[in-house]
Write a protein that holds these residues in place. Structure first.
Motif, PDB file in Angstrom:
ATOM      1  N   LEU A 149      -4.096 -86.430  40.594  1.00 39.03           N
ATOM      2  CA  LEU A 149      -2.684 -86.170  40.284  1.00 39.03           C
ATOM      3  C   LEU A 149      -1.963 -85.591  41.501  1.00 39.03           C
ATOM      4  N   ALA A 150      -2.587 -84.659  42.194  1.00 41.79           N
ATOM      5  CA  ALA A 150      -1.945 -84.013  43.341  1.00 41.79           C
ATOM      6  C   ALA A 150      -1.696 -85.007  44.474  1.00 41.79           C
ATOM      7  N   VAL A 151      -2.725 -85.790  44.814  1.00 45.00           N
ATOM      8  CA  VAL A 151      -2.585 -86.747  45.921  1.00 45.00           C
ATOM      9  C   VAL A 151      -1.586 -87.846  45.554  1.00 45.00           C
ATOM     10  N   GLU A 152      -1.635 -88.328  44.310  1.00 46.66           N
ATOM     11  CA  GLU A 152      -0.707 -89.389  43.891  1.00 46.66           C
ATOM     12  C   GLU A 152       0.739 -88.888  43.892  1.00 46.66           C
ATOM     13  N   MET A 153       0.949 -87.647  43.539  1.00 44.62           N
ATOM     14  CA  MET A 153       2.301 -87.091  43.589  1.00 44.62           C
ATOM     15  C   MET A 153       2.830 -87.083  45.019  1.00 44.62           C
ATOM     16  N   VAL A 154       1.975 -86.708  45.967  1.00 39.14           N
ATOM     17  CA  VAL A 154       2.374 -86.711  47.383  1.00 39.14           C
ATOM     18  C   VAL A 154       2.718 -88.129  47.828  1.00 39.14           C
ATOM     19  N   ILE A 155       1.860 -89.099  47.469  1.00 44.45           N
ATOM     20  CA  ILE A 155       2.094 -90.492  47.863  1.00 44.45           C
ATOM     21  C   ILE A 155       3.371 -91.020  47.235  1.00 44.45           C
ATOM     22  N   LEU A 156       3.575 -90.732  45.956  1.00 50.01           N
ATOM     23  CA  LEU A 156       4.760 -91.224  45.247  1.00 50.01           C
ATOM     24  C   LEU A 156       6.039 -90.642  45.829  1.00 50.01           C
ATOM     25  N   ILE A 157       6.029 -89.345  46.092  1.00 53.85           N
ATOM     26  CA  ILE A 157       7.218 -88.698  46.661  1.00 53.85           C
ATOM     27  C   ILE A 157       7.507 -89.237  48.059  1.00 53.85           C
ATOM     28  N   ALA A 158       6.457 -89.398  48.874  1.00 51.35           N
ATOM     29  CA  ALA A 158       6.645 -89.938  50.232  1.00 51.35           C
ATOM     30  C   ALA A 158       7.238 -91.337  50.180  1.00 51.35           C
ATOM     31  N   GLY A 159       6.721 -92.189  49.294  1.00 50.42           N
ATOM     32  CA  GLY A 159       7.235 -93.554  49.189  1.00 50.42           C
ATOM     33  C   GLY A 159       8.659 -93.600  48.675  1.00 50.42           C
ATOM     34  N   THR A 160       8.973 -92.758  47.694  1.00 52.23           N
ATOM     35  CA  THR A 160      10.328 -92.746  47.120  1.00 52.23           C
ATOM     36  C   THR A 160      11.348 -92.252  48.138  1.00 52.23           C
ATOM     37  N   VAL A 161      11.033 -91.152  48.802  1.00 49.31           N
ATOM     38  CA  VAL A 161      11.965 -90.597  49.800  1.00 49.31           C
ATOM     39  C   VAL A 161      12.134 -91.576  50.962  1.00 49.31           C
ATOM     40  N   LYS A 162      11.042 -92.226  51.366  1.00 53.11           N
ATOM     41  CA  LYS A 162      11.120 -93.203  52.457  1.00 53.11           C
ATOM     42  C   LYS A 162      12.040 -94.364  52.074  1.00 53.11           C
ATOM     43  N   THR A 163      11.921 -94.825  50.830  1.00 57.05           N
ATOM     44  CA  THR A 163      12.772 -95.926  50.370  1.00 57.05           C
ATOM     45  C   THR A 163      14.246 -95.523  50.404  1.00 57.05           C
ATOM     46  N   PHE A 164      14.557 -94.325  49.919  1.00 57.82           N
ATOM     47  CA  PHE A 164      15.952 -93.848  49.946  1.00 57.82           C
ATOM     48  C   PHE A 164      16.443 -93.688  51.385  1.00 57.82           C
ATOM     49  N   ALA A 165      15.554 -93.203  52.266  1.00 58.63           N
ATOM     50  CA  ALA A 165      15.944 -93.017  53.668  1.00 58.63           C
ATOM     51  C   ALA A 165      16.227 -94.356  54.360  1.00 58.63           C
ATOM     52  N   ILE A 166      15.714 -95.435  53.810  1.00 59.38           N
ATOM     53  CA  ILE A 166      15.969 -96.768  54.364  1.00 59.38           C
ATOM     54  C   ILE A 166      17.172 -97.428  53.698  1.00 59.38           C
ATOM     55  N   VAL A 167      17.251 -97.330  52.374  1.00 56.47           N
ATOM     56  CA  VAL A 167      18.294 -98.039  51.623  1.00 56.47           C
ATOM     57  C   VAL A 167      19.678 -97.461  51.895  1.00 56.47           C
ATOM     58  N   ILE A 168      19.806 -96.145  51.944  1.00 59.60           N
ATOM     59  CA  ILE A 168      21.129 -95.517  52.096  1.00 59.60           C
ATOM     60  C   ILE A 168      21.811 -95.918  53.406  1.00 59.60           C
ATOM     61  N   PRO A 169      21.152 -95.846  54.584  1.00 61.61           N
ATOM     62  CA  PRO A 169      21.813 -96.326  55.809  1.00 61.61           C
ATOM     63  C   PRO A 169      22.168 -97.813  55.751  1.00 61.61           C
ATOM     64  N   CYS A 170      21.332 -98.606  55.072  1.00 62.64           N
ATOM     65  CA  CYS A 170      21.627-100.033  54.949  1.00 62.64           C
ATOM     66  C   CYS A 170      22.899-100.265  54.138  1.00 62.64           C
ATOM     67  N   LEU A 171      23.035 -99.551  53.030  1.00 62.30           N
ATOM     68  CA  LEU A 171      24.237 -99.688  52.203  1.00 62.30           C
ATOM     69  C   LEU A 171      25.468 -99.219  52.963  1.00 62.30           C
ATOM     70  N   TYR A 172      25.315 -98.160  53.746  1.00 58.31           N
ATOM     71  CA  TYR A 172      26.437 -97.664  54.552  1.00 58.31           C
ATOM     72  C   TYR A 172      26.862 -98.717  55.584  1.00 58.31           C
ATOM     73  N   SER A 173      25.903 -99.524  56.060  1.00 58.41           N
ATOM     74  CA  SER A 173      26.191-100.573  57.043  1.00 58.41           C
ATOM     75  C   SER A 173      26.578-101.889  56.388  1.00 58.41           C
ATOM     76  N   LYS A 174      26.908-101.858  55.080  1.00 61.05           N
ATOM     77  CA  LYS A 174      27.393-103.026  54.336  1.00 61.05           C
ATOM     78  C   LYS A 174      26.325-104.100  54.122  1.00 61.05           C
ATOM     79  N   ILE A 175      25.075-103.719  54.147  1.00 65.30           N
ATOM     80  CA  ILE A 175      24.004-104.663  53.814  1.00 65.30           C
ATOM     81  C   ILE A 175      23.886-104.725  52.294  1.00 65.30           C
ATOM     82  N   PRO A 176      23.791-105.914  51.702  1.00 71.47           N
ATOM     83  CA  PRO A 176      23.678-106.019  50.238  1.00 71.47           C
ATOM     84  C   PRO A 176      22.518-105.194  49.698  1.00 71.47           C
ATOM     85  N   PHE A 177      22.700-104.694  48.465  1.00 71.48           N
ATOM     86  CA  PHE A 177      21.714-103.785  47.880  1.00 71.48           C
ATOM     87  C   PHE A 177      20.334-104.434  47.782  1.00 71.48           C
ATOM     88  N   MET A 178      20.251-105.700  47.338  1.00 73.18           N
ATOM     89  CA  MET A 178      18.956-106.352  47.177  1.00 73.18           C
ATOM     90  C   MET A 178      18.241-106.517  48.520  1.00 73.18           C
TER      91      MET A 178
END
Length: 779
Positions: A363-392
């Motif tokens: 549970l502890a290791v999976e929580m770390v992996i899940l949080i890292a993956g989720t935050v990484k995805t947001f850190a990638i998607v948000i700049p893309c949306l700001y640059s007018k890249i389609p959401f998909m």
């Protein structure tokens, strides 16, 4: 030193303590046997070949069996490789003590470890040799923001989260102390894994693919140093290495880098100069380079570093241009993947024991992996949306940069060997990496379609191009022999004092580079007399064409270096960016299957009209056709209207005699009245405009079935230099009845294939037109 017996015969293990760590010394009889036979009652572990080949054979069989099972689901090879290794390990088959003793005797484990180490040395060299250092310089602001943010933000958030996880869950001290390292490793992105996945998904040339490569390289460079320095610092502190020793180790690294840059790199350039252009590296040079790789690995071990540092630095300093770069890496990597990587998979599987994992730790290791993956995805998607890249598209990029591969597993393994993560953490991270790859690859295929951006919202056709406006044409040149053919067609398509914008794309297969590129060229550049480039004749020919029509014709030349599987993306992107109305693609019937696949992809995705030019003169006597007499075969439909529009443009050239032959059904049945009205309206306009033209002729031929159409084409086959025809003829069943049953080249359509057939006794070339594939509704 205390002896202890093992379950293996004639083997004694001695235990000792070195620098505070338990070490084992394995003693065996000196004598070994050269061969094995079941009739001699000899123990399998006595045979050096058997102890290595048996586990390699088993893991290979398991891997390919699993790969066959997962193939219908579109899974990457990485998932089947890990499953094969885990299945052979203590999680499944090796839970049997008898099988474990048979497959993994101590001698086998030692041999596999050595082979794995050699394989990883060459893997580090080949992976780093593929890296194009120019990518960093060419990276845009968005790639830099994503590359830096996708590592720093998840690293910061995840490490802070581990503080709460350690207090909220009941964990042992070892896992509690290693959770920050788990967070650090999960925040990293591997450039080599992203490159492999993009190649498999055929997205290297797409907009998202280029952005993924640039940002992942930046993130990899940052992420490689962070865990490396963390590992060395904690390792040195734990085993009690003095500051003086650390200082000497760092000095040795600086000396090694200096020798590689100022001594070895010039040798590599000398090898390149001795290699003829377009030829692979000489065999003796390849052997010498392999020896250099092993020497720098040995120097790394002798100076207190690991054996991978030297090969990595050597690969970074190796030029990316052929015959080095990816071309060199491919020659070495084939043997690495066949011989060495199975040992790496075996050892990975041996280190994963699913039965040893406790729920709280999972549970502890999976929580770390899940949080890292989720935050990484947001850190990638948000700049893309700001640059007018389609959401998909942004979501697809976020998923791609969360993919894991063999390189990541190797990093996890190094951390485990240096006791930076626990055995349980390693097993959980490996299983999760496999699941990430298994889930993300199909998801990316589902959410991202690179052809979406080519959907036309404007009429990019010759038919809808105003007569006074500039006609923009993209010319694809797969071979230099097609240059005269393309220029002759351009001359015929350019009436006097008409403005034409020509964009020439020289197509080269993706060889010797780490990523596909589009290289612009200057037409007025003087060719080098010492070592002329292959592109120089093409540039010179189009420069003369531009100078001959100065003021009316502008030419820009590019070279697209890409794999055939995704080369169509470069072609369609160029046509889309330059707003061209026509793509011209010369080809012969003997073209390789891969080239025909490029043509097929362009036909299905082109943002404008496309013309396939079959130069019969080039196929017969290697001389380009001369365009003086042109015939448009008009049956009906959007493609034929586009062919007529191009023919009408040629008819404005007084040096060309144009004939339009229309096939009319004598006994018409129910048809598409809207399409028929458009055909008739365009024919009427054409006849009215060319009413007084002496070089334009209009002929109508009545037909009832395909045989009569064939008879008419055979009758006029030798009267013209060039035939223009549409590719698709939906609804024209009577005119072409029976002609589509023997089609040889599907890309040309029924009429185009008939005109290009060897059975047609003609020297005329053929230009088959398809109107804007993505906008069949536009009129």
């Amino acid at each position: 030193m205390n002896p202890s017996n093992t379950s293996y015969p004639n083997i004694t293990v001695y235990y000792n303590q070195i620098a505070g760590r338990n070490m084992s010394t394995l003693c065996e009889p000196l004598t070994t046997f050269r061969g094995a036979s079941p009739f001699l009652n000899r123990v399998t572990s006595h045979f050096p070949i058997m102890v290595v080949f048996l586990p390699m054979l088993l893991v290979t069989i398991l891997t390919y069996a699993i790969q066959l099972l997962l193939k219908p689901f579109g899974e990457a090879a990485f998932a089947s490789q890990l499953l094969g290794g885990i299945a052979l390990g203590p999680s499944l088959l090796s839970r049997s003590q008898e099988l474990k003793e048979l497959v993994f005797p101590p001698k086998a484990v030692m041999a596999i470890n050595v082979i794995e180490c050699v394989g990883l040395i060459f893997m580090f060299f080949t992976l780093s040799a593929r890296i194009d250092k120019g990518i960093v310089k060419k990276s845009g602001k968005l790639a830099i923001v994503i590359g830096v943010g996708a590592f720093i933000i998840p690293l910061t958030v995840t490490i802070l989260t581990t503080l709460f996880i350690r207090d909220g869950l009941e964990l042992d001290d070892e896992l509690r102390s290693t959770l920050p390292m788990v967070a650090t490793l999960e925040a990293t992105i591997s450039f080599h894994v992203i490159l492999a996945n993009l190649t498999e998904l055929k997205l290297l040339n797409s907009e998202i693919g280029r952005l993924a490569l640039s940002s992942s390289l930046l993130s990899s460079l940052i992420g490689w140093f962070a865990p490396t320095f963390y590992i060395y610092a904690s390792e040195n502190a734990r085993v009690g290495i003095t500051r003086r020793t650390v200082f000497l180790m760092n000095v040795s690294v600086i000396v090694m880098v200096t020798i590689i840059v100022f001594a070895v790199r010039p040798i590599i350039f000398w090898m390149m100069r001795k290699t003829p252009e377009g030829k692979p590296l000489k065999q003796d040079h390849l052997v010498a380079l392999n020896v250099i790789v092993l020497v720098v690995a040995l120097v790394g071990e002798l100076t207190g570093q690991n054996s991978y540092l030297g090969p990595f630095i050597l690969g970074i300093t190796t030029p990316v241009t052929p015959p080095m770069g990816s071309l060199l890496a491919d020659k070495i990597q084939y043997f690495v993947w066949v011989a060495f990587i199975p040992c790496f998979i075996i050892n990975t599987g041996r280190r994963v024991d699913l039965y040893s994992i406790q729920f709280n730790h999972f549970l502890a290791v999976e929580m770390v992996i899940l949080i890292a993956g989720t935050v990484k995805t947001f850190a990638i998607v948000i700049p893309c949306l700001y640059s007018k890249i389609p959401f998909m598209d942004a979501l697809a990029l976020g998923l791609l940069l969360n993919c894991r591969g063999i390189y990541d597993i190797q990093v996890f393994t190094r951390a485990k060997q240096r006791l930076q993560i626990t055995d349980e953490s390693f097993a959980i991270m490996v299983i999760t990496a496999m699941l990430q790859s298994a889930i993300i690859i199909p998801l990316v295929k589902l959410v991202y379609d690179s052809s979406r951006k080519y959907v036309a919202y404007r009429k990019r056709t010759i038919q809808h191009c105003e007569s006074h406006a500039e006609l923009r044409i993209l010319v694809c040149i797969p071979e230099s022999d097609y240059v005269p053919t393309a220029i002759n067609l351009l001359k015929a398509s350019s009436p006097p004092q008409s403005h034409v914008g020509v964009y020439v794309m020289n197509l080269e297969e993706y060889i010797g580079r780490s990523m596909p590129v589009v290289i612009p060229h200057r037409l007025d550049k003087n060719p080098s007399s010492s070592k002329p480039a292959k592109i120089d004749p093409l540039l010179h020919a189009f420069f003369r064409y531009q100078q001959t029509n100065k003021g009316y014709v502008s030419v820009q030349c590019f070279t697209a270096v890409a794999p055939y599987a995704s080369m169509h993306d470069d072609i369609c992107s160029m046509a889309f960016q330059k707003a061209t109305s026509l793509i011209i693609f010369p080809f012969l019937k003997t073209e390789p299957t891969l080239t025909k696949k490029v043509i097929s992809n362009v036909l299905s995705m082109s943002p404008c009209s496309i013309g396939l030019l079959y130069d019969r003169s080039l196929a017969i006597d290697y001389r380009s056709f001369q365009c003086r007499r042109v015939c448009v075969l008009f049956i009906g439909g959007a493609d034929d209207r586009e062919a007529l529009a191009l023919g009408a443009r040629m008819g404005r050239n007084p040096s060309i005699h144009l004939t339009v032959t229309r096939f009319v059904v004598t006994n018409p049945t129910m048809s598409d009245f809207i399409d028929e009205d458009r055909d008739q309206a365009m024919i009427n306009d054409f006849r009215f405009v060319n009413l007084d033209s002496k070089n334009v002729e209009y002929v109508e031929e009545g037909v009832e079935e395909g045989f009569e159409t064939l008879r008419i084409i055979n009758a006029i086959a030798n009267d013209f230099d060039l035939f223009l025809a549409g590719r698709r003829h939906e609804g024209c069943l009577h005119v072409l009845q029976g002609l589509g049953e023997w089609i040889e080249i599907e890309e040309l359509g029924v009429v185009g294939d008939l005109l290009a057939s060897d059975d047609l006794k003609s020297r005329a070339s053929v230009l088959v037109i398809q109107q804007q594939a993505y906008a069949p509704y536009i009129e």
